[in-house]
Motif scaffolding. Sequence first.
Motif, short mmCIF file in Angstrom:
data_model
loop_
_atom_site.label_atom_id
_atom_site.label_comp_id
_atom_site.label_asym_id
_atom_site.label_seq_id
_atom_site.Cartn_x
_atom_site.Cartn_y
_atom_site.Cartn_z
N PRO A 1 29.14 38.91 -5.56
CA PRO A 1 29.25 37.76 -4.67
C PRO A 1 28.76 38.07 -3.25
CG PRO A 1 31.36 38.22 -5.75
CD PRO A 1 30.43 39.32 -6.10
N ALA A 2 28.77 39.35 -2.88
CA ALA A 2 28.35 39.75 -1.53
C ALA A 2 26.84 39.96 -1.42
CB ALA A 2 29.07 41.03 -1.13
N ALA A 3 26.11 39.80 -2.51
CA ALA A 3 24.66 40.02 -2.47
C ALA A 3 24.00 38.97 -1.58
CB ALA A 3 24.07 39.95 -3.87
N PRO A 4 23.05 39.37 -0.75
CA PRO A 4 22.37 38.40 0.11
C PRO A 4 21.63 37.36 -0.73
CG PRO A 4 21.61 40.65 0.56
CD PRO A 4 22.57 40.71 -0.58
N ALA A 5 21.50 36.17 -0.21
CA ALA A 5 20.81 35.09 -0.94
C ALA A 5 19.39 35.49 -1.32
CB ALA A 5 20.80 33.81 -0.09
N ALA A 6 18.71 36.24 -0.47
CA ALA A 6 17.34 36.66 -0.75
C ALA A 6 17.26 37.56 -1.98
CB ALA A 6 16.74 37.37 0.45
N HIS B 1 16.43 36.30 -5.72
CA HIS B 1 15.06 36.06 -6.19
C HIS B 1 14.44 37.31 -6.81
CE1 HIS B 1 15.16 32.17 -4.30
NE2 HIS B 1 15.57 32.74 -3.18
N LEU B 2 15.12 38.45 -6.69
CA LEU B 2 14.60 39.68 -7.27
C LEU B 2 14.93 39.73 -8.75
CD1 LEU B 2 15.60 42.13 -4.42
CD2 LEU B 2 13.39 41.01 -4.79
N ASP B 3 14.03 40.31 -9.52
CA ASP B 3 14.22 40.36 -10.96
C ASP B 3 14.50 41.78 -11.44
OD1 ASP B 3 14.35 39.40 -13.57
OD2 ASP B 3 12.20 39.52 -13.86
N GLY B 4 13.50 42.66 -11.37
CA GLY B 4 13.68 44.01 -11.87
C GLY B 4 12.86 45.01 -11.08
N LEU B 5 13.20 46.28 -11.24
CA LEU B 5 12.47 47.37 -10.63
C LEU B 5 12.15 48.38 -11.70
CD1 LEU B 5 11.47 49.00 -8.11
CD2 LEU B 5 13.76 50.01 -8.05
N GLY B 6 10.87 48.65 -11.88
CA GLY B 6 10.43 49.70 -12.79
C GLY B 6 9.82 50.82 -11.97
N ILE C 1 17.77 44.34 -11.28
CA ILE C 1 18.27 43.92 -9.96
C ILE C 1 18.83 42.49 -10.03
CG2 ILE C 1 17.63 43.46 -7.57
CD1 ILE C 1 15.59 45.72 -7.83
N GLY C 2 18.21 41.65 -10.83
CA GLY C 2 18.69 40.28 -10.96
C GLY C 2 20.12 40.21 -11.44
N PRO D 1 1.38 65.57 -8.56
CA PRO D 1 2.48 64.67 -8.96
C PRO D 1 2.14 63.22 -8.56
CG PRO D 1 3.11 65.98 -7.06
CD PRO D 1 1.74 66.45 -7.48
N VAL D 2 2.57 62.30 -9.37
CA VAL D 2 2.36 60.88 -9.07
C VAL D 2 3.67 60.13 -9.22
CG1 VAL D 2 -0.08 60.83 -9.69
CG2 VAL D 2 1.63 60.39 -11.43
N PHE D 3 3.80 59.05 -8.47
CA PHE D 3 4.98 58.19 -8.51
C PHE D 3 4.50 56.76 -8.43
CE2 PHE D 3 7.99 55.54 -6.14
CZ PHE D 3 9.11 55.68 -6.92
N GLY D 4 5.12 55.90 -9.18
CA GLY D 4 4.79 54.49 -9.09
C GLY D 4 6.04 53.65 -9.20
N ALA D 5 6.02 52.48 -8.58
CA ALA D 5 7.16 51.56 -8.65
C ALA D 5 6.63 50.14 -8.64
CB ALA D 5 8.11 51.78 -7.48
N LYS D 6 7.32 49.28 -9.35
CA LYS D 6 6.96 47.86 -9.39
C LYS D 6 8.23 47.03 -9.26
CE LYS D 6 4.09 46.40 -12.56
NZ LYS D 6 3.56 45.96 -13.86
N LEU D 7 8.26 46.18 -8.22
CA LEU D 7 9.38 45.27 -8.00
C LEU D 7 8.92 43.90 -8.47
CD1 LEU D 7 12.17 44.68 -6.76
CD2 LEU D 7 11.00 44.24 -4.61
N THR D 8 9.66 43.30 -9.39
CA THR D 8 9.29 41.98 -9.89
C THR D 8 10.20 40.92 -9.28
OG1 THR D 8 10.66 42.26 -11.87
CG2 THR D 8 8.36 42.91 -12.04
#
Length: 133
Positions: A101-106, A109-114, A93-94, A124-131
């Motif tokens: 250029p149109a990405a919001p300023a907030a 600060h995002l890095d990655g999504l796993g 995501i970073g 069934p299981v699902f997991g997500a991690k936003l860094t």
Amino acid sequence: DSVPANDPNVSQALFTLLSHPDDVTSALHTAQILASLLSEQGNLSVTAAAHGSSVVMTNDTKPGSGKLADDASFKTALSGVPAKSVIAGYVNIGALAAASPAAPAAAKHLDGLGFYVGTDASSPVFGAKLTIK
């Protein structure tokens, strides 16, 4: 894969799908069909190839150097993913925010999504991690 943040020649998001199938020949055949359909249906030029025990689909004609597994953001976002996941994925995501250029300023600060999908016994299981940087 990544979207180069400072490359004015990149006009679309780049992606690479990597799989480690039990049957490389069958998986490659399926990937080639999907790549052909994606290339016919849109403005993408997708290729599929086998590399050892892996099958790779991508629209990146100039892949970067190094290994994604060596990337700190990738490691952090996918840490804790069960070994027997049916599918696991990572989005840089970073890099996407930096390239737009149109990405919001907030979003800067995002890095990655796993994320992963799998099974736990019979459920069934699902997991997500936003860094965050």
